[in-house]
Every structure is written in structure tokens, then in C-alpha cells.
Design a protein around this motif. Structure first.
Motif, PDB file in Angstrom:
ATOM      1  N   ALA A   7       0.844  -1.197   0.000  1.00 18.46           N
ATOM      2  CA  ALA A   7       0.000   0.000   0.000  1.00 18.46           C
ATOM      3  C   ALA A   7       0.876   1.243   0.000  1.00 18.46           C
ATOM      4  O   ALA A   7       1.928   1.291   0.613  1.00 18.46           O
ATOM      5  N   VAL A   8       0.434   2.235  -0.709  1.00 18.34           N
ATOM      6  CA  VAL A   8       1.156   3.496  -0.813  1.00 18.34           C
ATOM      7  C   VAL A   8       0.710   4.400   0.329  1.00 18.34           C
ATOM      8  O   VAL A   8      -0.445   4.376   0.742  1.00 18.34           O
ATOM      9  N   GLN A   9       1.651   5.204   0.842  1.00 23.41           N
ATOM     10  CA  GLN A   9       1.314   6.147   1.904  1.00 23.41           C
ATOM     11  C   GLN A   9       0.260   7.121   1.388  1.00 23.41           C
ATOM     12  O   GLN A   9       0.431   7.748   0.357  1.00 23.41           O
ATOM     13  N   GLN A  10      -0.827   7.219   2.097  1.00 23.74           N
ATOM     14  CA  GLN A  10      -1.916   8.103   1.696  1.00 23.74           C
ATOM     15  C   GLN A  10      -1.633   9.524   2.145  1.00 23.74           C
ATOM     16  O   GLN A  10      -1.219   9.749   3.270  1.00 23.74           O
ATOM     17  N   ARG A  11      -1.858  10.461   1.247  1.00 24.33           N
ATOM     18  CA  ARG A  11      -1.705  11.866   1.596  1.00 24.33           C
ATOM     19  C   ARG A  11      -2.956  12.329   2.329  1.00 24.33           C
ATOM     20  O   ARG A  11      -4.027  11.740   2.181  1.00 24.33           O
ATOM     21  N   PRO A  12      -2.836  13.395   3.119  1.00 28.62           N
ATOM     22  CA  PRO A  12      -4.014  13.908   3.827  1.00 28.62           C
ATOM     23  C   PRO A  12      -5.158  14.268   2.880  1.00 28.62           C
ATOM     24  O   PRO A  12      -6.322  14.065   3.205  1.00 28.62           O
ATOM     25  N   ALA A  13      -4.840  14.781   1.697  1.00 30.15           N
ATOM     26  CA  ALA A  13      -5.890  15.128   0.736  1.00 30.15           C
ATOM     27  C   ALA A  13      -6.651  13.889   0.287  1.00 30.15           C
ATOM     28  O   ALA A  13      -7.866  13.927   0.102  1.00 30.15           O
ATOM     29  N   ASP A  14      -5.944  12.758   0.134  1.00 31.90           N
ATOM     30  CA  ASP A  14      -6.603  11.513  -0.263  1.00 31.90           C
ATOM     31  C   ASP A  14      -7.507  10.989   0.848  1.00 31.90           C
ATOM     32  O   ASP A  14      -8.599  10.496   0.590  1.00 31.90           O
ATOM     33  N   ARG A  15      -7.026  11.105   2.105  1.00 31.48           N
ATOM     34  CA  ARG A  15      -7.870  10.673   3.229  1.00 31.48           C
ATOM     35  C   ARG A  15      -9.115  11.546   3.327  1.00 31.48           C
ATOM     36  O   ARG A  15     -10.209  11.066   3.557  1.00 31.48           O
ATOM     37  N   TRP A  16      -8.924  12.857   3.164  1.00 29.64           N
ATOM     38  CA  TRP A  16     -10.050  13.790   3.218  1.00 29.64           C
ATOM     39  C   TRP A  16     -11.044  13.496   2.105  1.00 29.64           C
ATOM     40  O   TRP A  16     -12.245  13.437   2.345  1.00 29.64           O
ATOM     41  N   LEU A  17     -10.534  13.291   0.895  1.00 27.64           N
ATOM     42  CA  LEU A  17     -11.410  12.988  -0.235  1.00 27.64           C
ATOM     43  C   LEU A  17     -12.157  11.677  -0.009  1.00 27.64           C
ATOM     44  O   LEU A  17     -13.367  11.606  -0.203  1.00 27.64           O
ATOM     45  N   GLY A  18     -11.445  10.659   0.446  1.00 31.34           N
ATOM     46  CA  GLY A  18     -12.084   9.364   0.687  1.00 31.34           C
ATOM     47  C   GLY A  18     -13.174   9.442   1.748  1.00 31.34           C
ATOM     48  O   GLY A  18     -14.271   8.921   1.565  1.00 31.34           O
ATOM     49  N   THR A  19     -12.873  10.122   2.843  1.00 30.06           N
ATOM     50  CA  THR A  19     -13.868  10.262   3.922  1.00 30.06           C
ATOM     51  C   THR A  19     -15.063  11.077   3.469  1.00 30.06           C
ATOM     52  O   THR A  19     -16.214  10.711   3.729  1.00 30.06           O
TER      53      THR A  19
END
Length: 183
Positions: A7-19
Motif C-alpha cells: 500500500a502506498v502512503q496516503q496523503r491527507p488530501a486523499d484521506r479527506w477525499l475518501g472520507t
């Protein structure tokens, strides 16, 4: 150490978008479920009239009760049953896409993989388009029998679900555009 292998380290923007996408899609699914299943797709549900994707009931003065018409009874009216069938297909399909979208987003968040941007905005946009077409087709067929004030909470739930899906698509599209400009 607790991350999934590969798994690739998730950026905060990706976590925010996913949530954000997950919450919007879950709420959209709940609203569609309420309108289409709990309320049985009845967009007008009054004591003297019930109009929905599967119901066409009007008050019968002679019998003093609500009289529901079958599809065969609608053939003599201005309602085209083929358009109603297409409206049903278009209005009920987005709930399936939204359910799979919730599962897809959940999987991507759990595995910490980056969301594919095209799927993140195309799916809710397509679902919103289908729902809008279904609502417009249905309303075009029954408009002579309803007033705006007759529309039920189920109709409002579908409109709010449509708005949420469009917001999902816009959010994902804008994040996709920002990522393109950063790279």
C-alpha cells in the motif's frame, strides 16, 4: 508497520477525499433508500391522491375512496407507460451504483490505496444524471395531476440525494484538477 503490504502512503488530501466521498455516498444511499423503498417511490402521498413510480391513485368521488389504476388502465390517459417504465429504471438504478460506490470507497480507504480520480467523479455524476432523468420523465407524465405543494418528503429526499451526488462529483473533479496541476 500496521499498513497493508504494497500500500502506498496516503496523503491527507486523499484521506479527506475518501472520507468526504464515503459520507456523501452513504447519506445519498440512505436518502434514496428512504424515498424509493421505505416510501415505495410515492412522490405524492396525500389522502386524496397517491402518485409514485408504481402507484397512480386518484380520489373516486362516486366510491368515496382512493382508486388505483393499473398500467392497462393508464393507456387511455395522457400517461405513456413506456416513459414511466424508463423513469423507473432511471430512478432506481442510481441506488445500485451508489451502493457499489460505497463499497468501492470503503475498500480504497481500508487498503490505504489512492482513489482513482476518474471513478471518483464519474460514478456519482452518472448516478445523478440517471436520477434526474428519471424524476423529470416521471414528472413530465404526471404533471397535470400534481401541484408543487403536493410533493412528498420522498421527492425531497431524492432531490437532496441528487444534490449530494453532484457535490460528490464536483469535489472529486476539483481534487483531480488540483492533483493534475501539482504534478
Amino acid at each position: 508497520m500496521g499498513k497493508a503490504r504494497g500500500a502506498v502512503q496516503q496523503r491527507p488530501a486523499d484521506r479527506w477525499l475518501g472520507t468526504t466521498m464515503f459520507l456523501k455516498s452513504v447519506l445519498s444511499f440512505i436518502l434514496m433508500f428512504y424515498a424509493l423503498f421505505w416510501e415505495a417511490g410515492n412522490l405524492v402521498d396525500l389522502p386524496d391522491k397517491r402518485l409514485g413510480f408504481y402507484n397512480f391513485c386518484l380520489w373516486n368521488e362516486t366510491a368515496q375512496k382512493l382508486q388505483c389504476l393499473a398500467c392497462t388502465d393508464l393507456e387511455g390517459t395522457a400517461i405513456n407507460t413506456e416513459i414511466i417504465k424508463l423513469a423507473i429504471f432511471c430512478a432506481y438504478s442510481p441506488i445500485v451504483f451508489t451502493l457499489f460506490y460505497v463499497i468501492f470507497i470503503s475498500f480504497k480507504m481500508y487498503t490505504l490505496e489512492r482513489l482513482p480520480r476518474s471513478a471518483a467523479w464519474i460514478t456519482p455524476f452518472f448516478s445523478a444524471s440517471l436520477l434526474l432523468v428519471g424524476l423529470l420523465l416521471f414528472l413530465s407524465q404526471v404533471w397535470d395531476w400534481i401541484c408543487i405543494s403536493d410533493l412528498s418528503y420522498a421527492f425531497l429526499a431524492l432531490v437532496f440525494s441528487l444534490i449530494l451526488m453532484l457535490l460528490q462529483a464536483l469535489t472529486a473533479f476539483m481534487c483531480c484538477r488540483l492533483d493534475t496541476h501539482k504534478n
